[in-house]
Design a protein around this motif. Structure first.
Motif, PDB file in Angstrom:
ATOM      1  N   VAL A   9       1.232  -1.475  -0.225  1.00 25.13           N
ATOM      2  CA  VAL A   9       0.445  -0.082   0.328  1.00 25.13           C
ATOM      3  C   VAL A   9       0.582   1.487   0.288  1.00 25.13           C
ATOM      4  CG1 VAL A   9      -1.661   1.451   1.158  1.00 25.13           C
ATOM      5  CG2 VAL A   9      -1.704  -0.878   1.797  1.00 25.13           C
ATOM      6  N   PHE A  10       1.543   1.550   1.411  1.00 28.46           N
ATOM      7  CA  PHE A  10       3.180   2.469   1.186  1.00 28.46           C
ATOM      8  C   PHE A  10       3.663   2.221  -0.894  1.00 28.46           C
ATOM      9  CE2 PHE A  10       3.090   1.709   5.660  1.00 28.46           C
ATOM     10  CZ  PHE A  10       1.835   2.831   6.054  1.00 28.46           C
ATOM     11  N   ASP A  11       4.066   1.949  -1.082  1.00 33.16           N
ATOM     12  CA  ASP A  11       4.615   1.697  -2.735  1.00 33.16           C
ATOM     13  C   ASP A  11       3.603   1.986  -3.546  1.00 33.16           C
ATOM     14  OD1 ASP A  11       7.025   1.010  -1.112  1.00 33.16           O
ATOM     15  OD2 ASP A  11       6.595  -0.788  -2.619  1.00 33.16           O
ATOM     16  N   GLY A  12       2.115   1.563  -3.102  1.00 34.23           N
ATOM     17  CA  GLY A  12       1.260   2.682  -4.098  1.00 34.23           C
ATOM     18  C   GLY A  12       0.533   3.806  -3.733  1.00 34.23           C
ATOM     19  N   ASP A  13      -0.765   3.979  -3.024  1.00 31.44           N
ATOM     20  CA  ASP A  13      -0.981   5.013  -2.434  1.00 31.44           C
ATOM     21  C   ASP A  13      -1.178   5.775  -1.308  1.00 31.44           C
ATOM     22  OD1 ASP A  13      -2.150   5.696  -5.133  1.00 31.44           O
ATOM     23  OD2 ASP A  13      -3.493   5.178  -5.019  1.00 31.44           O
ATOM     24  N   GLY A  14      -0.911   5.043  -0.508  1.00 34.90           N
ATOM     25  CA  GLY A  14      -0.658   5.007   0.732  1.00 34.90           C
ATOM     26  C   GLY A  14       0.963   6.227   1.484  1.00 34.90           C
ATOM     27  N   TYR A  15       0.569   6.999   2.892  1.00 33.84           N
ATOM     28  CA  TYR A  15       1.726   8.149   2.578  1.00 33.84           C
ATOM     29  C   TYR A  15       2.894   7.237   4.145  1.00 33.84           C
ATOM     30  CZ  TYR A  15      -1.878  10.221   4.846  1.00 33.84           C
ATOM     31  OH  TYR A  15      -2.967  10.607   4.982  1.00 33.84           O
ATOM     32  N   ASN A  89       3.959 -13.596   2.369  1.00 29.90           N
ATOM     33  CA  ASN A  89       4.225 -12.326   1.498  1.00 29.90           C
ATOM     34  C   ASN A  89       4.015 -12.152   0.912  1.00 29.90           C
ATOM     35  OD1 ASN A  89       4.739 -11.859   5.032  1.00 29.90           O
ATOM     36  ND2 ASN A  89       6.016 -11.865   5.051  1.00 29.90           N
ATOM     37  N   LYS A  90       4.969 -12.474  -0.281  1.00 33.11           N
ATOM     38  CA  LYS A  90       4.903 -11.605  -1.373  1.00 33.11           C
ATOM     39  C   LYS A  90       3.852 -11.628  -2.230  1.00 33.11           C
ATOM     40  CE  LYS A  90       9.786 -13.418  -2.885  1.00 33.11           C
ATOM     41  NZ  LYS A  90      10.364 -14.711  -3.991  1.00 33.11           N
ATOM     42  N   ILE A  91       3.128 -12.820  -1.990  1.00 35.18           N
ATOM     43  CA  ILE A  91       1.217 -12.510  -2.177  1.00 35.18           C
ATOM     44  C   ILE A  91       0.963 -10.715  -1.620  1.00 35.18           C
ATOM     45  CG2 ILE A  91      -1.296 -13.429  -2.134  1.00 35.18           C
ATOM     46  CD1 ILE A  91       0.843 -15.890  -2.729  1.00 35.18           C
ATOM     47  N   HIS A  92       0.547 -10.889  -0.421  1.00 37.70           N
ATOM     48  CA  HIS A  92       0.189  -9.670   0.741  1.00 37.70           C
ATOM     49  C   HIS A  92       0.680  -8.977  -0.029  1.00 37.70           C
ATOM     50  CE1 HIS A  92      -2.384 -12.243   3.309  1.00 37.70           C
ATOM     51  NE2 HIS A  92      -1.249 -12.905   2.969  1.00 37.70           N
ATOM     52  N   TYR A  93       2.371  -8.202  -0.447  1.00 42.48           N
ATOM     53  CA  TYR A  93       2.317  -7.089  -0.852  1.00 42.48           C
ATOM     54  C   TYR A  93       1.832  -6.677  -2.250  1.00 42.48           C
ATOM     55  CZ  TYR A  93       5.285  -3.802  -2.659  1.00 42.48           C
ATOM     56  OH  TYR A  93       5.943  -3.028  -3.964  1.00 42.48           O
ATOM     57  N   LEU A  94       2.011  -8.212  -2.996  1.00 39.83           N
ATOM     58  CA  LEU A  94       0.768  -7.534  -4.337  1.00 39.83           C
ATOM     59  C   LEU A  94      -0.218  -7.203  -4.095  1.00 39.83           C
ATOM     60  CD1 LEU A  94       2.586 -10.776  -6.616  1.00 39.83           C
ATOM     61  CD2 LEU A  94       3.189  -8.051  -6.933  1.00 39.83           C
ATOM     62  N   GLU A  95      -1.207  -7.823  -3.113  1.00 41.25           N
ATOM     63  CA  GLU A  95      -2.468  -7.254  -2.288  1.00 41.25           C
ATOM     64  C   GLU A  95      -2.226  -5.682  -1.962  1.00 41.25           C
ATOM     65  OE1 GLU A  95      -6.175  -8.691   0.785  1.00 41.25           O
ATOM     66  OE2 GLU A  95      -3.731  -9.337   0.925  1.00 41.25           O
ATOM     67  N   GLY A  96      -1.512  -5.504  -1.948  1.00 38.98           N
ATOM     68  CA  GLY A  96      -1.533  -4.315  -0.899  1.00 38.98           C
ATOM     69  C   GLY A  96      -1.334  -3.110  -1.807  1.00 38.98           C
ATOM     70  N   LEU A  97      -0.257  -3.533  -2.913  1.00 40.38           N
ATOM     71  CA  LEU A  97      -0.216  -2.716  -4.649  1.00 40.38           C
ATOM     72  C   LEU A  97      -1.624  -2.935  -5.748  1.00 40.38           C
ATOM     73  CD1 LEU A  97       2.357  -1.094  -5.290  1.00 40.38           C
ATOM     74  CD2 LEU A  97       2.963  -2.917  -6.383  1.00 40.38           C
ATOM     75  N   ASP A  99      -4.498  -3.795  -4.835  1.00 42.09           N
ATOM     76  CA  ASP A  99      -6.074  -2.492  -4.107  1.00 42.09           C
ATOM     77  C   ASP A  99      -5.093  -0.650  -4.070  1.00 42.09           C
ATOM     78  OD1 ASP A  99      -6.954  -4.946  -3.205  1.00 42.09           O
ATOM     79  OD2 ASP A  99      -6.319  -4.687  -0.725  1.00 42.09           O
ATOM     80  N   SER A 100      -4.082  -0.773  -3.860  1.00 46.72           N
ATOM     81  CA  SER A 100      -3.938   0.907  -4.101  1.00 46.72           C
ATOM     82  C   SER A 100      -3.647   1.582  -5.708  1.00 46.72           C
ATOM     83  CB  SER A 100      -2.626   1.088  -3.078  1.00 46.72           C
ATOM     84  OG  SER A 100      -1.734   0.246  -3.246  1.00 46.72           O
ATOM     85  N   ASP A 101      -2.422   0.729  -6.507  1.00 52.81           N
ATOM     86  CA  ASP A 101      -2.182   0.821  -7.989  1.00 52.81           C
ATOM     87  C   ASP A 101      -2.789   0.357  -8.564  1.00 52.81           C
ATOM     88  OD1 ASP A 101      -1.274   3.255  -6.644  1.00 52.81           O
ATOM     89  OD2 ASP A 101       1.020   2.707  -7.321  1.00 52.81           O
ATOM     90  N   GLY A 102      -3.409  -0.558  -8.552  1.00 52.92           N
ATOM     91  CA  GLY A 102      -4.253  -1.560  -9.437  1.00 52.92           C
ATOM     92  C   GLY A 102      -5.626  -1.677 -10.246  1.00 52.92           C
ATOM     93  N   GLY A 119      -3.911  -4.531 -13.942  1.00 54.64           N
ATOM     94  CA  GLY A 119      -3.019  -4.573 -14.412  1.00 54.64           C
ATOM     95  C   GLY A 119      -2.310  -3.736 -13.523  1.00 54.64           C
ATOM     96  N   ILE A 120      -1.420  -3.110 -12.949  1.00 51.55           N
ATOM     97  CA  ILE A 120      -0.175  -2.200 -12.230  1.00 51.55           C
ATOM     98  C   ILE A 120       0.109  -1.487 -12.521  1.00 51.55           C
ATOM     99  CG2 ILE A 120       0.512  -2.100 -10.179  1.00 51.55           C
ATOM    100  CD1 ILE A 120       0.115  -5.088  -9.565  1.00 51.55           C
ATOM    101  N   THR A 121      -0.055   0.491 -12.832  1.00 55.19           N
ATOM    102  CA  THR A 121       0.923   0.950 -13.520  1.00 55.19           C
ATOM    103  C   THR A 121       1.964   1.616 -12.462  1.00 55.19           C
ATOM    104  OG1 THR A 121      -0.590   1.014 -14.858  1.00 55.19           O
ATOM    105  CG2 THR A 121       0.881   3.063 -14.793  1.00 55.19           C
ATOM    106  N   LYS A 122       2.649   2.000 -12.344  1.00 51.81           N
ATOM    107  CA  LYS A 122       3.580   2.710 -11.498  1.00 51.81           C
ATOM    108  C   LYS A 122       4.450   3.396 -12.416  1.00 51.81           C
ATOM    109  CE  LYS A 122       3.797   2.006  -8.308  1.00 51.81           C
ATOM    110  NZ  LYS A 122       2.694   3.208  -7.308  1.00 51.81           N
ATOM    111  N   ALA A 123       5.023   4.513 -11.685  1.00 47.21           N
ATOM    112  CA  ALA A 123       6.595   5.640 -12.766  1.00 47.21           C
ATOM    113  C   ALA A 123       6.517   4.790 -11.503  1.00 47.21           C
ATOM    114  CB  ALA A 123       5.806   6.980 -12.378  1.00 47.21           C
ATOM    115  N   ASP A 124       7.541   4.748 -10.772  1.00 44.52           N
ATOM    116  CA  ASP A 124       8.375   3.962  -9.802  1.00 44.52           C
ATOM    117  C   ASP A 124       9.401   2.810 -10.655  1.00 44.52           C
ATOM    118  OD1 ASP A 124      10.692   2.733  -8.219  1.00 44.52           O
ATOM    119  OD2 ASP A 124       9.458   4.528  -6.190  1.00 44.52           O
TER     120      ASP A 124
END
Length: 161
Positions: A9-15, A89-97, A99-102, A119-124
């Motif tokens: 989530v923090f790697d996505g929209d979280g802060y 944990n990799k599955i949970h990381y992708l779930e958070g990512l 949820d926020s950027d998918g 899909g997932i779109t990232k600028a980073d």
């Protein structure tokens, strides 16, 4: 598990800002914000303020839910967040990512679904590469990886499942 989900989530929209002493998430999906808040409580083992309601400053009519904390101990824990890279944990990381950027795209032809893609779109690029490697390590086939230059000149990376 909570650490991996929160990292996504923090790697996505979280802060998480040390300068402003705050961590949180603003989103239009109340279930996503609840899941984030519950994961944050599980991780920091401290109370987190209730979810608040606000209007998006950019789109005056849009309702946005916010879960955040300004407590120094919570911010410190979230700034030092890490997780063991197990399969779960990799599955949970992708779930958070996700949820926020998918995103989910429905393509219609003659009123019928022709294609549904995730899909997932990232600028980073670093986060993009990490997500791509997790998908591959988990045996999830990626249809496409797209590198796209926007009109603004910014480069974005898209993983299409």
């Amino acid at each position: 598990m909570a650490e991996a989900y929160l990292s996504g989530v923090f790697d996505g929209d979280g802060y998480r800002y040390s300068r402003f002493n705050q961590v949180g998430l603003n989103a239009t999906d109340i279930d996503f914000v609840r899941h984030f808040r519950n994961s944050l409580i599980e991780f920091v083992k401290e109370p987190i303020p209730k979810i608040s309601l606000m209007k998006d400053k950019r789109e005056n009519r849009k309702i946005v839910y916010r879960a955040q904390s300004h407590k120094k101990s919570v911010v410190r824990k979230c700034l030092n967040l890490s997780f063991e890279e197990t399969k779960e944990n990799k599955i949970h990381y992708l779930e958070g990512l996700f949820d926020s950027d998918g995103h989910v795209i429905h393509r219609l032809r003659n009123g019928k679904y022709q294609e549904i893609s995730l899909g997932i779109t990232k600028a980073d690029k670093k986060i993009y590469e990490q997500a791509k490697s997790y998908f591959e390590e988990l045996g999830i086939l990626l249809n496409k990886t797209i590198i796209e230059k926007l009109k603004s000149g910014k480069v974005v990376y898209r993983l299409k499942i």
